[in-house]
Design an enzyme around this catalytic site. Sequence first.
Site, PDB file in Angstrom:
ATOM      1  N   SER A  16      60.639  -8.501  80.173  1.00  0.00           N
ATOM      2  CA  SER A  16      60.850  -9.005  78.811  1.00  0.00           C
ATOM      3  C   SER A  16      62.224  -9.686  78.675  1.00  0.00           C
ATOM      4  CB  SER A  16      60.666  -7.902  77.768  1.00  0.00           C
ATOM      5  OG  SER A  16      61.737  -6.996  77.815  1.00  0.00           O
ATOM      6  N   MET A  90      65.366  -2.920  90.102  1.00  0.00           N
ATOM      7  CA  MET A  90      65.538  -1.497  90.402  1.00  0.00           C
ATOM      8  C   MET A  90      66.155  -1.204  91.778  1.00  0.00           C
ATOM      9  SD  MET A  90      64.835  -0.257  87.576  1.00  0.00           S
ATOM     10  CE  MET A  90      64.783   1.520  87.823  1.00  0.00           C
ATOM     11  N   HIS A 109      72.180  -3.281  80.717  1.00  0.00           N
ATOM     12  CA  HIS A 109      71.940  -1.839  80.819  1.00  0.00           C
ATOM     13  C   HIS A 109      71.658  -1.278  79.423  1.00  0.00           C
ATOM     14  CE1 HIS A 109      72.250   2.141  82.544  1.00  0.00           C
ATOM     15  NE2 HIS A 109      73.001   2.493  81.525  1.00  0.00           N
ATOM     16  N   ASP A 145      76.617   0.506  87.385  1.00  0.00           N
ATOM     17  CA  ASP A 145      76.847   0.382  85.941  1.00  0.00           C
ATOM     18  C   ASP A 145      78.321   0.523  85.547  1.00  0.00           C
ATOM     19  OD1 ASP A 145      74.087   0.100  85.672  1.00  0.00           O
ATOM     20  OD2 ASP A 145      73.771   2.230  85.398  1.00  0.00           O
ATOM     21  N   ALA A 173      67.430  -5.642  70.817  1.00  0.00           N
ATOM     22  CA  ALA A 173      68.855  -6.010  70.835  1.00  0.00           C
ATOM     23  C   ALA A 173      69.220  -6.647  72.186  1.00  0.00           C
ATOM     24  CB  ALA A 173      69.712  -4.784  70.577  1.00  0.00           C
ATOM     25  N   GLU A 174      68.635  -6.128  73.269  1.00  0.00           N
ATOM     26  CA  GLU A 174      68.918  -6.674  74.606  1.00  0.00           C
ATOM     27  C   GLU A 174      68.567  -8.164  74.667  1.00  0.00           C
ATOM     28  OE1 GLU A 174      67.255  -4.536  77.962  1.00  0.00           O
ATOM     29  OE2 GLU A 174      67.544  -2.621  76.975  1.00  0.00           O
TER      30      GLU A 174
HETATM   31  C1  GRF Z   1      65.819  -2.998  80.205  1.00  0.00           C
HETATM   32  O1  GRF Z   1      65.847  -1.924  79.330  1.00  0.00           O
HETATM   33  C2  GRF Z   1      67.168  -3.201  80.853  1.00  0.00           C
HETATM   34  O2  GRF Z   1      68.236  -2.858  80.041  1.00  0.00           O
HETATM   35  C3  GRF Z   1      67.089  -2.272  82.039  1.00  0.00           C
HETATM   36  O3  GRF Z   1      65.761  -2.357  82.483  1.00  0.00           O
HETATM   37  C4  GRF Z   1      64.908  -2.732  81.400  1.00  0.00           C
HETATM   38  C5  GRF Z   1      64.155  -3.942  81.831  1.00  0.00           C
HETATM   39  O4  GRF Z   1      63.181  -4.331  80.897  1.00  0.00           O
HETATM   40  N1  GRF Z   1      68.072  -2.607  83.041  1.00  0.00           N
HETATM   41  P1  GRF Z   1      62.421  -5.716  81.064  1.00  0.00           P
HETATM   42  O5  GRF Z   1      61.780  -5.705  82.452  1.00  0.00           O
HETATM   43  O6  GRF Z   1      63.419  -6.820  80.932  1.00  0.00           O
HETATM   44  O7  GRF Z   1      61.387  -5.739  79.980  1.00  0.00           O
END
Ligand code: GRF
Length: 189
Positions: A16, A90, A109, A145, A173-174
């Site tokens: 996302s 990951m 993060h 991190d 928010a991200e």
């Molecule tokens: C997000 O919550 C990000 O902060 C973390 O992993 C998640 C990834 O979500 N590092 P997406 O794959 O971008 O939907």
Amino acid sequence: MEKRINTSVFISGRGSNLKSLYKFSKSKKTPIKINLIVTDNKDALGLKFVKKKKIKLLIVNYKNILSAEKLILKLMSKESIQLICLAGFMKILTKKFIKSFKGKIINIHPSLLPKYKGLNTHKRALKNKDKFGGCTVHYVSSKIDSGRIILRKKVKISKMDTENSLKLKVLRAEHKLYPAAINKIKSSF
Ligand code: GRF
């Protein structure tokens, strides 16, 4: 138009944040161009979007991390990548990779760093009855991190929040924070 920053986004899952970065890369005054997606997971949900948009994709077999990173670095250099955005990637990048990449690496993060490094950030915030959760975009260093913080966004935690509802709020928010953080550092390229 000014020259844009050649960017690669690394994902392992849903993607996302990749979608929001892609949208940002297509906006009028964007500083970035997304040239390449890298994943360690051939089944990542986010790859549907990558294929639909016909963005160049590298699926890396991570069985041997050193050869995986060697391959990635080779492509980074071939595509003249200047910025790597980790978005739910990951795998941990080795010190050597971080040092060898001739550009900047940033990550998003889901907590207000330096609080809650690592996993299960929302669960921990709820358990501690925190008033705020949030997200952080930071430079990647060899300690997890822990690199220099670029930008953070707070999200209010209500009494009704569950791990899932908080995760969703923070994710929203991200999607705003990542583009804002890139805008903040764009003049350093
Ligand atoms: C997000 O919550 C990000 O902060 C973390 O992993 C998640 C990834 O979500 N590092 P997406 O794959 O971008 O939907």
